[in-house]
Motif scaffolding. Structure first.
Motif, PDB file in Angstrom:
ATOM      1  N   ASP A 157       0.809  -1.219   0.000  1.00 22.49           N
ATOM      2  CA  ASP A 157       0.000   0.000   0.000  1.00 22.49           C
ATOM      3  C   ASP A 157       0.842   1.268   0.000  1.00 22.49           C
ATOM      4  N   CYS A 158       2.156   1.136  -0.131  1.00 25.67           N
ATOM      5  CA  CYS A 158       3.050   2.294  -0.009  1.00 25.67           C
ATOM      6  C   CYS A 158       3.274   2.978  -1.349  1.00 25.67           C
ATOM      7  N   ALA A 159       3.339   4.309  -1.314  1.00 27.51           N
ATOM      8  CA  ALA A 159       3.542   5.094  -2.527  1.00 27.51           C
ATOM      9  C   ALA A 159       5.016   5.204  -2.896  1.00 27.51           C
ATOM     10  N   PHE A 160       5.905   5.043  -1.933  1.00 27.76           N
ATOM     11  CA  PHE A 160       7.338   5.144  -2.207  1.00 27.76           C
ATOM     12  C   PHE A 160       8.073   4.329  -1.157  1.00 27.76           C
ATOM     13  N   VAL A 161       9.099   3.587  -1.600  1.00 32.46           N
ATOM     14  CA  VAL A 161       9.821   2.680  -0.710  1.00 32.46           C
ATOM     15  C   VAL A 161      11.320   2.903  -0.882  1.00 32.46           C
ATOM     16  N   VAL A 162      12.012   3.160   0.217  1.00 35.16           N
ATOM     17  CA  VAL A 162      13.462   3.315   0.209  1.00 35.16           C
ATOM     18  C   VAL A 162      14.067   2.211   1.065  1.00 35.16           C
ATOM     19  N   GLY A 163      15.025   1.485   0.506  1.00 37.35           N
ATOM     20  CA  GLY A 163      15.703   0.423   1.242  1.00 37.35           C
ATOM     21  C   GLY A 163      17.059   0.888   1.735  1.00 37.35           C
TER      22      GLY A 163
ATOM     23  N   VAL B  61       4.472   5.943   3.005  1.00 34.09           N
ATOM     24  CA  VAL B  61       5.776   5.669   2.402  1.00 34.09           C
ATOM     25  C   VAL B  61       6.568   4.834   3.398  1.00 34.09           C
ATOM     26  N   ALA B  62       7.594   4.130   2.909  1.00 36.98           N
ATOM     27  CA  ALA B  62       8.281   3.157   3.761  1.00 36.98           C
ATOM     28  C   ALA B  62       9.788   3.304   3.689  1.00 36.98           C
ATOM     29  N   LEU B  63      10.427   3.066   4.828  1.00 37.89           N
ATOM     30  CA  LEU B  63      11.876   2.972   4.946  1.00 37.89           C
ATOM     31  C   LEU B  63      12.173   1.563   5.448  1.00 37.89           C
TER      32      LEU B  63
ATOM     33  N   HIS C 171      11.989   1.572  -4.463  1.00 37.35           N
ATOM     34  CA  HIS C 171      12.134   2.566  -5.515  1.00 37.35           C
ATOM     35  C   HIS C 171      13.566   3.115  -5.550  1.00 37.35           C
ATOM     36  N   ARG C 172      14.122   3.360  -4.384  1.00 37.40           N
ATOM     37  CA  ARG C 172      15.495   3.852  -4.283  1.00 37.40           C
ATOM     38  C   ARG C 172      16.169   3.199  -3.083  1.00 37.40           C
ATOM     39  N   LEU C 173      17.500   3.325  -3.046  1.00 33.72           N
ATOM     40  CA  LEU C 173      18.276   2.815  -1.917  1.00 33.72           C
ATOM     41  C   LEU C 173      18.960   3.984  -1.222  1.00 33.72           C
ATOM     42  N   THR C 174      19.271   3.774   0.047  1.00 39.21           N
ATOM     43  CA  THR C 174      20.032   4.761   0.802  1.00 39.21           C
ATOM     44  C   THR C 174      21.166   4.065   1.526  1.00 39.21           C
ATOM     45  N   THR C 175      22.268   4.774   1.684  1.00 44.26           N
ATOM     46  CA  THR C 175      23.436   4.229   2.380  1.00 44.26           C
ATOM     47  C   THR C 175      23.935   5.248   3.393  1.00 44.26           C
ATOM     48  N   ILE C 176      24.201   4.782   4.593  1.00 42.19           N
ATOM     49  CA  ILE C 176      24.794   5.641   5.619  1.00 42.19           C
ATOM     50  C   ILE C 176      26.304   5.658   5.398  1.00 42.19           C
ATOM     51  N   PRO C 177      26.907   6.826   5.195  1.00 46.37           N
ATOM     52  CA  PRO C 177      28.334   6.886   4.869  1.00 46.37           C
ATOM     53  C   PRO C 177      29.223   6.583   6.078  1.00 46.37           C
ATOM     54  N   SER C 178      29.298   5.329   6.433  1.00 46.34           N
ATOM     55  CA  SER C 178      30.097   4.908   7.584  1.00 46.34           C
ATOM     56  C   SER C 178      31.559   4.726   7.179  1.00 46.34           C
ATOM     57  N   ASN C 179      32.376   4.408   8.153  1.00 49.79           N
ATOM     58  CA  ASN C 179      33.802   4.195   7.925  1.00 49.79           C
ATOM     59  C   ASN C 179      34.010   3.004   6.988  1.00 49.79           C
ATOM     60  N   PRO C 180      34.617   3.215   5.798  1.00 46.71           N
ATOM     61  CA  PRO C 180      34.770   2.096   4.859  1.00 46.71           C
ATOM     62  C   PRO C 180      35.648   0.968   5.401  1.00 46.71           C
TER      63      PRO C 180
ATOM     64  N   LEU D 174      14.211  -1.884 -16.383  1.00 44.31           N
ATOM     65  CA  LEU D 174      12.961  -1.165 -16.576  1.00 44.31           C
ATOM     66  C   LEU D 174      12.376  -0.708 -15.240  1.00 44.31           C
ATOM     67  N   ARG D 175      12.477  -1.563 -14.223  1.00 42.85           N
ATOM     68  CA  ARG D 175      12.026  -1.166 -12.887  1.00 42.85           C
ATOM     69  C   ARG D 175      12.782   0.081 -12.423  1.00 42.85           C
ATOM     70  N   GLN D 176      14.097   0.068 -12.598  1.00 43.98           N
ATOM     71  CA  GLN D 176      14.902   1.196 -12.142  1.00 43.98           C
ATOM     72  C   GLN D 176      14.569   2.463 -12.911  1.00 43.98           C
ATOM     73  N   LEU D 177      14.290   2.316 -14.214  1.00 46.57           N
ATOM     74  CA  LEU D 177      13.927   3.471 -15.025  1.00 46.57           C
ATOM     75  C   LEU D 177      12.653   4.123 -14.489  1.00 46.57           C
ATOM     76  N   PHE D 178      11.602   3.321 -14.252  1.00 49.58           N
ATOM     77  CA  PHE D 178      10.339   3.891 -13.791  1.00 49.58           C
ATOM     78  C   PHE D 178      10.398   4.309 -12.330  1.00 49.58           C
ATOM     79  N   ASN D 179      11.208   3.628 -11.513  1.00 49.93           N
ATOM     80  CA  ASN D 179      11.395   4.075 -10.137  1.00 49.93           C
ATOM     81  C   ASN D 179      12.073   5.436 -10.104  1.00 49.93           C
ATOM     82  N   ARG D 180      12.993   5.653 -11.035  1.00 54.91           N
ATOM     83  CA  ARG D 180      13.667   6.946 -11.114  1.00 54.91           C
ATOM     84  C   ARG D 180      12.717   8.033 -11.625  1.00 54.91           C
TER      85      ARG D 180
END
Length: 285
Positions: free
Chosen positions: A91-97, A132-134, A152-161, A239-245
């Motif tokens: 049921d979510c309109a936007f999802v970020v992993g 929306v979901a995280l 739809h998109r991903l997020t990364t926490i810029p931690s110590n590599p 195609l998923r990535q194109l429409f998610n973008r």
């Protein structure tokens, strides 16, 4: 004279009134340790987020979750359980992993600040409709490739590599803080984002509606022969990535579905004939 009892965190929270934060859900998938669920609930509540969804937790409810929640029991009590991420975000309109895994397909991951901005923007536009979901994966392996495809998109926490290991609840706390920080900033509202504008025709579609579109698109591409059924995975992911973008709104998605239907069942239309120039007196000679 006895003192009156102090209000609970939830009662004292300014998010008791309507806020875009009310429309954001935190999803934990495959959580192995119940204490991490409780700690995540505490992290959420301190930042004003109350909606928790759990996908196949190894142990829940559990006394360790209650102990680590430290007063955020209301988040645990209202947590919803699901058997798959697909169901949890339908049921979510936007999802970020949230993922530290490097991917070679798709866009660069969003920063935590960018994640908060886009989630709040969509949550504000859809506050009368879809949440929306995280999403966070399990402690040991994170989100699977199939689960990442649901985002739809991903997020990364810029931690110590050199040492990127981050506790699940700490990751939840960091991103929930970014959401709260963005929520208390002056809102940016455009006409198209107003849920009342044109009866919501321009609101974001839900994840379920997008999945129906992807299934329809794949069916048409198979029918035309463009998609090779022996090796469809790479094309369908791109195609998923194109429409998610692109993030089509509901009206645009309906247009795309209409185009697909016209490919399946073409209609013969008579071309519109433009009127010619008016007849005038012939040039004499």
């Amino acid at each position: 004279m006895s003192e009156s009892p102090s209000p609970s965190l939830h009662e004292a929270s300014p998010e008791a009134s309507t806020s875009p934060l009310d429309n954001i859900v935190i999803v934990l998938s495959g959580t192995q340790h119940p204490g991490n669920i409780g700690s995540a609930a505490r992290a959420m509540m301190t930042m004003g987020l109350m909606q928790l969804r759990l996908v196949n937790p190894h142990r829940f409810p559990h006394e360790q979750a209650t102990a680590m929640a430290s007063g955020a029991q209301s988040v645990l009590d209202s947590a919803q359980l699901f058997e798959s991420l697909e169901a949890a975000v339908a049921d979510c309109a936007f999802v970020v992993g949230s993922s530290s895994r490097r991917r070679y397909l798709g866009d660069e991951p969003l920063s935590p600040a960018e994640t908060a901005s886009v989630l709040l923007e969509t949550a504000g536009a859809a506050e009368s409709a879809a949440p929306v979901a995280l999403v966070f994966g399990c402690e040991r392996t994170g989100l699977t490739a199939e689960e990442l495809d649901r985002c739809h998109r991903l997020t990364t926490i810029p931690s110590n590599p050199v040492y990127p290991s981050l506790n699940l609840a700490a990751a939840v706390q960091l991103l929930c803080w970014e959401l709260r920080r963005a929520a208390i900033a002056p809102p940016k509202i455009s006409l198209k984002e107003d849920p009342g504008y044109m009866n919501g025709r321009f609101g974001p579609p839900t994840a379920e509606q997008m999945e129906q579109f992807y299934e329809h698109l794949e069916r048409v591409l198979l029918g035309t022969g463009f998609l090779d059924p022996r090796n469809p995975r790479l094309l369908t992911r791109r195609l998923r990535q194109l429409f998610n973008r692109a993030r089509p709104d509901t009206n645009e998605l309906n247009i795309l579905r209409g185009i697909l239907k016209s490919v399946e069942r073409p209609k013969k239309r008579t071309p519109r004939v433009k009127p010619g120039p008016a007849a005038g007196p012939e040039a004499g000679g």
